[in-house]
Design a protein around this motif. Sequence first.
Motif, PDB file in Angstrom:
ATOM      1  N   ALA A 109      11.784   2.841 -10.184  1.00 50.02           N
ATOM      2  CA  ALA A 109      10.548   2.174 -10.738  1.00 50.02           C
ATOM      3  C   ALA A 109       9.576   3.258 -11.184  1.00 50.02           C
ATOM      4  CB  ALA A 109      10.008   1.178  -9.840  1.00 50.02           C
TER       5      ALA A 109
ATOM      6  N   ARG B 197      13.174  -8.442 -12.869  1.00 49.86           N
ATOM      7  CA  ARG B 197      13.037  -6.867 -13.459  1.00 49.86           C
ATOM      8  C   ARG B 197      13.893  -5.966 -12.908  1.00 49.86           C
ATOM      9  NH1 ARG B 197      10.268  -4.838  -9.198  1.00 49.86           N
ATOM     10  NH2 ARG B 197       9.750  -2.710  -9.663  1.00 49.86           N
ATOM     11  N   LYS B 198      14.436  -6.388 -11.745  1.00 50.11           N
ATOM     12  CA  LYS B 198      15.456  -5.435 -11.182  1.00 50.11           C
ATOM     13  C   LYS B 198      16.830  -5.827 -11.857  1.00 50.11           C
ATOM     14  CE  LYS B 198      13.256  -5.512  -6.711  1.00 50.11           C
ATOM     15  NZ  LYS B 198      13.435  -3.992  -5.955  1.00 50.11           N
TER      16      LYS B 198
ATOM     17  N   LEU C 277       9.332 -10.594 -10.654  1.00 53.65           N
ATOM     18  CA  LEU C 277       9.488  -9.369 -10.200  1.00 53.65           C
ATOM     19  C   LEU C 277      10.942  -9.213  -9.662  1.00 53.65           C
ATOM     20  CD1 LEU C 277       6.320  -9.112  -7.792  1.00 53.65           C
ATOM     21  CD2 LEU C 277       6.815  -7.962  -9.876  1.00 53.65           C
TER      22      LEU C 277
ATOM     23  N   THR D 287       6.685  -6.848 -15.109  1.00 59.42           N
ATOM     24  CA  THR D 287       5.795  -6.404 -14.085  1.00 59.42           C
ATOM     25  C   THR D 287       4.416  -6.782 -14.269  1.00 59.42           C
ATOM     26  OG1 THR D 287       7.254  -4.582 -13.411  1.00 59.42           O
ATOM     27  CG2 THR D 287       4.907  -4.436 -12.895  1.00 59.42           C
TER      28      THR D 287
ATOM     29  N   SER E 173       3.697 -10.577 -14.779  1.00 62.15           N
ATOM     30  CA  SER E 173       3.539 -11.147 -13.235  1.00 62.15           C
ATOM     31  C   SER E 173       2.051 -10.891 -12.734  1.00 62.15           C
ATOM     32  CB  SER E 173       4.728 -10.640 -12.523  1.00 62.15           C
ATOM     33  OG  SER E 173       4.556 -10.927 -11.074  1.00 62.15           O
TER      34      SER E 173
ATOM     35  N   ARG F  30      11.331  -4.266 -18.067  1.00 63.60           N
ATOM     36  CA  ARG F  30      10.886  -4.100 -16.686  1.00 63.60           C
ATOM     37  C   ARG F  30       9.131  -4.193 -16.532  1.00 63.60           C
ATOM     38  NH1 ARG F  30      14.401  -0.560 -12.801  1.00 63.60           N
ATOM     39  NH2 ARG F  30      12.250  -0.073 -12.120  1.00 63.60           N
TER      40      ARG F  30
ATOM     41  N   GLU G 116       4.747   0.965 -12.564  1.00 62.87           N
ATOM     42  CA  GLU G 116       5.333  -0.216 -12.316  1.00 62.87           C
ATOM     43  C   GLU G 116       5.227  -0.499 -10.575  1.00 62.87           C
ATOM     44  OE1 GLU G 116       9.878  -1.826 -12.915  1.00 62.87           O
ATOM     45  OE2 GLU G 116       9.389   0.255 -13.623  1.00 62.87           O
ATOM     46  N   ARG G 117       5.307   0.485  -9.793  1.00 65.69           N
ATOM     47  CA  ARG G 117       5.141   0.239  -8.319  1.00 65.69           C
ATOM     48  C   ARG G 117       3.527  -0.094  -8.122  1.00 65.69           C
ATOM     49  NH1 ARG G 117       8.311   4.974  -7.990  1.00 65.69           N
ATOM     50  NH2 ARG G 117       6.476   6.395  -7.675  1.00 65.69           N
TER      51      ARG G 117
ATOM     52  N   SER H 111       0.117  -6.877  -7.300  1.00 60.30           N
ATOM     53  CA  SER H 111       0.477  -8.647  -7.667  1.00 60.30           C
ATOM     54  C   SER H 111       0.738  -8.982  -6.271  1.00 60.30           C
ATOM     55  CB  SER H 111       1.635  -8.512  -8.320  1.00 60.30           C
ATOM     56  OG  SER H 111       1.599  -8.086  -9.809  1.00 60.30           O
ATOM     57  N   ILE H 112       1.489  -8.310  -5.461  1.00 56.58           N
ATOM     58  CA  ILE H 112       1.769  -8.693  -4.094  1.00 56.58           C
ATOM     59  C   ILE H 112       0.554  -8.716  -3.123  1.00 56.58           C
ATOM     60  CG2 ILE H 112       3.161  -8.181  -1.894  1.00 56.58           C
ATOM     61  CD1 ILE H 112       5.445  -7.217  -3.824  1.00 56.58           C
TER      62      ILE H 112
ATOM     63  N   VAL I 238       3.225  -3.736  -9.036  1.00 56.29           N
ATOM     64  CA  VAL I 238       3.965  -4.706  -8.144  1.00 56.29           C
ATOM     65  C   VAL I 238       3.128  -4.577  -6.821  1.00 56.29           C
ATOM     66  CG1 VAL I 238       5.907  -4.840  -6.551  1.00 56.29           C
ATOM     67  CG2 VAL I 238       6.443  -4.212  -9.149  1.00 56.29           C
TER      68      VAL I 238
END
Length: 172
Positions: free
Chosen positions: A13, A83-84, A80, A112, A115, A108, A17-18, A24-25, A21
């Motif tokens: 990632a 995307r993996k 999410l 991301t 989302s 991906r 991207e990280r 979002s979380i 993510v």
Amino acid sequence: MWKQNQPHVELEATFVERVFVFLSIGIYSVWVGWLALIWGDIPAEVPGHFGINGEVTRWGSKFEVLTLPIIAGALGAFMLWLRKHPEWHNFPVNITEENAPFYYRLSRMMLTMTSFVIVAAFASINWNIIQVANGVKSFLDAWFFPVFLVAVFAPILYFFYQMFRYQSKNKA
């Protein structure tokens, strides 16, 4: 069309991207925690629908407040997770071992970003619903829906543009 012959490529990632993510979380966690914290203070009736000018057109049970976090949680988690597995994605171009890393990263990142936008927008709508239920003026004016649509579709259009641009550059 299910493309089972697309190559599997392990990709780390990216930093961006990280970050998205994590955001979002983080937004989702704070949102659900906030709802749990204020649940007892939410009025029995909350806005169930807003008109184009931000006026409440329908009132409903306070349990309707749970609809958006459930939808955003399900969509966000699915995107999410998906995307993996970029080799499962449907691409408008032919994927080869050589171009897979480029296209997979784009796909991906698109998931991301989408989302993130959904979680952030749904959280803000949910916050607005509760504010209006408590007598505060709605911020969902005529601008909100077009901005939301642009925020959702801009990354998708951008990534499709990048895919086709890369394809046309590498045809020669």
